[in-house]
Design a protein around this motif. Structure first.
Motif, PDB file in Angstrom:
ATOM      1  N   ASN A   1      57.467  54.567  60.718  1.00 18.54           N
ATOM      2  CA  ASN A   1      57.105  55.419  59.586  1.00 18.54           C
ATOM      3  C   ASN A   1      58.028  55.284  58.390  1.00 18.54           C
ATOM      4  OD1 ASN A   1      54.825  56.847  60.780  1.00 18.54           O
ATOM      5  ND2 ASN A   1      56.354  57.577  62.233  1.00 18.54           N
ATOM      6  N   ASP A   2      59.264  54.889  58.618  1.00 17.38           N
ATOM      7  CA  ASP A   2      60.206  54.784  57.510  1.00 17.38           C
ATOM      8  C   ASP A   2      61.344  53.840  57.897  1.00 17.38           C
ATOM      9  OD1 ASP A   2      62.035  56.277  59.132  1.00 17.38           O
ATOM     10  OD2 ASP A   2      61.241  58.140  58.331  1.00 17.38           O
ATOM     11  N   GLU A   3      62.227  53.617  56.963  1.00 19.91           N
ATOM     12  CA  GLU A   3      63.325  52.669  57.184  1.00 19.91           C
ATOM     13  C   GLU A   3      64.283  53.154  58.266  1.00 19.91           C
ATOM     14  OE1 GLU A   3      66.902  50.361  54.791  1.00 19.91           O
ATOM     15  OE2 GLU A   3      65.414  51.477  53.646  1.00 19.91           O
ATOM     16  N   MET A   4      64.508  54.459  58.335  1.00 23.81           N
ATOM     17  CA  MET A   4      65.434  54.977  59.345  1.00 23.81           C
ATOM     18  C   MET A   4      64.911  54.689  60.752  1.00 23.81           C
ATOM     19  SD  MET A   4      66.848  58.835  59.999  1.00 23.81           S
ATOM     20  CE  MET A   4      67.670  58.956  58.434  1.00 23.81           C
ATOM     21  N   GLU A   5      63.638  54.912  60.974  1.00 23.04           N
ATOM     22  CA  GLU A   5      63.054  54.634  62.285  1.00 23.04           C
ATOM     23  C   GLU A   5      63.082  53.132  62.572  1.00 23.04           C
ATOM     24  OE1 GLU A   5      59.255  56.018  64.974  1.00 23.04           O
ATOM     25  OE2 GLU A   5      58.940  55.772  62.806  1.00 23.04           O
ATOM     26  N   TRP A   6      62.781  52.329  61.559  1.00 22.39           N
ATOM     27  CA  TRP A   6      62.824  50.866  61.703  1.00 22.39           C
ATOM     28  C   TRP A   6      64.224  50.410  62.121  1.00 22.39           C
ATOM     29  CZ3 TRP A   6      65.496  47.628  58.128  1.00 22.39           C
ATOM     30  CH2 TRP A   6      65.310  46.258  58.349  1.00 22.39           C
ATOM     31  N   ARG A   7      65.249  50.956  61.466  1.00 20.13           N
ATOM     32  CA  ARG A   7      66.631  50.592  61.818  1.00 20.13           C
ATOM     33  C   ARG A   7      66.970  51.027  63.236  1.00 20.13           C
ATOM     34  NH1 ARG A   7      69.565  48.547  57.759  1.00 20.13           N
ATOM     35  NH2 ARG A   7      68.837  48.872  55.639  1.00 20.13           N
ATOM     36  N   PHE A   8      66.528  52.218  63.625  1.00 15.94           N
ATOM     37  CA  PHE A   8      66.783  52.702  64.978  1.00 15.94           C
ATOM     38  C   PHE A   8      66.137  51.788  66.019  1.00 15.94           C
ATOM     39  CE2 PHE A   8      65.181  55.058  68.657  1.00 15.94           C
ATOM     40  CZ  PHE A   8      66.385  55.409  69.238  1.00 15.94           C
ATOM     41  N   VAL A   9      64.890  51.416  65.793  1.00 18.87           N
ATOM     42  CA  VAL A   9      64.178  50.553  66.743  1.00 18.87           C
ATOM     43  C   VAL A   9      64.879  49.194  66.832  1.00 18.87           C
ATOM     44  CG1 VAL A   9      62.018  49.276  67.091  1.00 18.87           C
ATOM     45  CG2 VAL A   9      61.972  51.729  66.593  1.00 18.87           C
ATOM     46  N   ASN A  10      65.346  48.663  65.699  1.00 21.23           N
ATOM     47  CA  ASN A  10      66.101  47.406  65.720  1.00 21.23           C
ATOM     48  C   ASN A  10      67.378  47.552  66.540  1.00 21.23           C
ATOM     49  OD1 ASN A  10      65.130  45.030  63.975  1.00 21.23           O
ATOM     50  ND2 ASN A  10      64.595  46.840  62.786  1.00 21.23           N
ATOM     51  N   TYR A  11      68.069  48.672  66.348  1.00 21.53           N
ATOM     52  CA  TYR A  11      69.305  48.939  67.092  1.00 21.53           C
ATOM     53  C   TYR A  11      69.018  49.052  68.589  1.00 21.53           C
ATOM     54  CZ  TYR A  11      73.107  51.777  68.978  1.00 21.53           C
ATOM     55  OH  TYR A  11      74.116  52.265  69.765  1.00 21.53           O
ATOM     56  N   LEU A  12      67.980  49.805  68.922  1.00 19.47           N
ATOM     57  CA  LEU A  12      67.630  50.041  70.323  1.00 19.47           C
ATOM     58  C   LEU A  12      67.195  48.753  71.015  1.00 19.47           C
ATOM     59  CD1 LEU A  12      67.432  52.456  72.264  1.00 19.47           C
ATOM     60  CD2 LEU A  12      65.037  52.669  71.593  1.00 19.47           C
ATOM     61  N   GLY A  13      66.450  47.911  70.309  1.00 26.00           N
ATOM     62  CA  GLY A  13      65.932  46.678  70.898  1.00 26.00           C
ATOM     63  C   GLY A  13      66.962  45.581  71.068  1.00 26.00           C
ATOM     64  N   GLY A  14      68.057  45.674  70.345  1.00 23.60           N
ATOM     65  CA  GLY A  14      69.089  44.648  70.454  1.00 23.60           C
ATOM     66  C   GLY A  14      68.552  43.271  70.092  1.00 23.60           C
ATOM     67  N   GLU A  15      68.675  42.328  70.997  1.00 21.37           N
ATOM     68  CA  GLU A  15      68.245  40.943  70.750  1.00 21.37           C
ATOM     69  C   GLU A  15      66.824  40.645  71.225  1.00 21.37           C
ATOM     70  OE1 GLU A  15      70.077  38.693  68.970  1.00 21.37           O
ATOM     71  OE2 GLU A  15      71.320  40.470  68.632  1.00 21.37           O
ATOM     72  N   LEU A  16      66.127  41.663  71.719  1.00 24.46           N
ATOM     73  CA  LEU A  16      64.771  41.447  72.228  1.00 24.46           C
ATOM     74  C   LEU A  16      63.747  41.343  71.102  1.00 24.46           C
ATOM     75  CD1 LEU A  16      64.616  44.064  75.137  1.00 24.46           C
ATOM     76  CD2 LEU A  16      64.811  41.579  75.352  1.00 24.46           C
ATOM     77  N   LYS A  17      62.782  40.458  71.269  1.00 21.07           N
ATOM     78  CA  LYS A  17      61.593  40.460  70.415  1.00 21.07           C
ATOM     79  C   LYS A  17      60.684  41.538  70.985  1.00 21.07           C
ATOM     80  CE  LYS A  17      61.743  35.610  69.142  1.00 21.07           C
ATOM     81  NZ  LYS A  17      61.021  34.320  69.187  1.00 21.07           N
ATOM     82  N   LEU A  18      60.236  42.463  70.132  1.00 22.64           N
ATOM     83  CA  LEU A  18      59.490  43.632  70.598  1.00 22.64           C
ATOM     84  C   LEU A  18      58.149  43.757  69.899  1.00 22.64           C
ATOM     85  CD1 LEU A  18      62.330  46.316  70.427  1.00 22.64           C
ATOM     86  CD2 LEU A  18      61.393  45.280  72.500  1.00 22.64           C
ATOM     87  N   TRP A  19      57.091  43.919  70.694  1.00 21.42           N
ATOM     88  CA  TRP A  19      55.797  44.263  70.116  1.00 21.42           C
ATOM     89  C   TRP A  19      55.910  45.640  69.476  1.00 21.42           C
ATOM     90  CZ3 TRP A  19      52.899  40.380  69.463  1.00 21.42           C
ATOM     91  CH2 TRP A  19      52.591  39.450  70.457  1.00 21.42           C
ATOM     92  N   ILE A  20      55.281  45.796  68.307  1.00 21.39           N
ATOM     93  CA  ILE A  20      55.155  47.106  67.680  1.00 21.39           C
ATOM     94  C   ILE A  20      53.657  47.400  67.557  1.00 21.39           C
ATOM     95  CG2 ILE A  20      57.370  46.989  66.494  1.00 21.39           C
ATOM     96  CD1 ILE A  20      55.887  46.231  63.921  1.00 21.39           C
ATOM     97  N   GLY A  21      53.317  48.602  67.169  1.00 22.32           N
ATOM     98  CA  GLY A  21      51.920  49.020  67.139  1.00 22.32           C
ATOM     99  C   GLY A  21      51.155  48.632  65.890  1.00 22.32           C
ATOM    100  N   LEU A  22      51.474  47.503  65.301  1.00 21.96           N
ATOM    101  CA  LEU A  22      50.802  47.039  64.086  1.00 21.96           C
ATOM    102  C   LEU A  22      50.018  45.777  64.402  1.00 21.96           C
ATOM    103  CD1 LEU A  22      50.595  47.569  60.985  1.00 21.96           C
ATOM    104  CD2 LEU A  22      52.526  46.005  60.718  1.00 21.96           C
ATOM    105  N   TYR A  23      48.788  45.719  63.911  1.00 18.75           N
ATOM    106  CA  TYR A  23      47.962  44.540  64.188  1.00 18.75           C
ATOM    107  C   TYR A  23      47.011  44.270  63.032  1.00 18.75           C
ATOM    108  CZ  TYR A  23      44.253  47.818  65.490  1.00 18.75           C
ATOM    109  OH  TYR A  23      43.312  48.810  65.486  1.00 18.75           O
ATOM    110  N   VAL A  24      46.425  43.081  63.042  1.00 24.94           N
ATOM    111  CA  VAL A  24      45.430  42.687  62.054  1.00 24.94           C
ATOM    112  C   VAL A  24      44.084  42.699  62.761  1.00 24.94           C
ATOM    113  CG1 VAL A  24      44.653  40.878  60.477  1.00 24.94           C
ATOM    114  CG2 VAL A  24      47.104  41.170  60.923  1.00 24.94           C
TER     115      VAL A  24
END
Length: 193
Positions: free
Chosen positions: A102-125
């Motif tokens: 939803n915002d940059e703060m959440e994006w940064r948190f998810v990046n921090y939490l995921g560490g070096e993992l490539k992570l699927w997020i809930g966005l699609y085409v």
């Protein structure tokens, strides 16, 4: 303190040299003290940031075991890798959804939490027979996130695809699009009560 004696200097001159030496060593000590204090403040800030990133906003409303609380949501990173569709279904089986940033703060948190993992997020085409490609979140909302302006606009021309966070990419541009099935870890999100 060592007193300097000069052969042809008057006694008053010796006193001035001693005062200069005292004041320069005093200034040096103040500079060192300020430097050490600044370093301690920085270290304290890092420790506090790490602590508060992982602390619940409301300790009386715990997340399920294994989930991490941030602001008003709980997050769970998968222990295995799989396709985006499987990840979506897995999150739904936990009464959650793939993370919606939803915002940059959440994006940064998810990046921090995921560490070096490539992570699927809930966005699609997605597309249908009558319209052009549409980028949306799993809850049906359209993409409305200020950091997306940095993404390659070529993403929007593909007829289908799934977004993931790739920490090996530069931090502002670390969303990537998979146009073919891949097995990645994922992160689920749900609101806590």
């Amino acid at each position: 303190m060592e007193e300097r004696h000069y052969v042809n200097s008057p006694p008053g001159r010796r006193r001035i040299e001693r005062v200069r030496q005292n004041s320069s060593s005093g200034i040096s000590k103040v500079v060192q003290l300020v430097g050490v204090s600044f370093a301690l403040v920085c270290i304290t800030q890092i420790v506090l940031n790490t602590y508060f990133w992982q602390q619940p906003a409301n300790p009386n409303a715990p997340c399920p075991s294994g989930w991490t609380k941030f602001i008003s949501s709980c997050y769970l990173i998968s222990s295995v890798a799989n396709a985006w569709d499987y990840a979506k279904e897995n999150c739904e089986s936990h009464e959650a959804h793939l993370v919606i940033l939803n915002d940059e703060m959440e994006w940064r948190f998810v990046n921090y939490l995921g560490g070096e993992l490539k992570l699927w997020i809930g966005l699609y085409v997605s597309t249908d027979c009558w319209s052009s490609p549409d980028v949306q979140w799993v809850d049906g909302t359209k993409l409305n996130f200020t950091l997306v302006k940095h993404l390659n606009q070529g993403f929007w021309t593909t007829p289908h695809g799934w977004f993931y966070i790739d920490p090996s990419l530069p931090c502002i541009n670390n969303w990537s699009l998979a146009t073919y099935p891949q097995n990645l870890h994922w992160i689920c999100e749900k609101m806590y009560n």
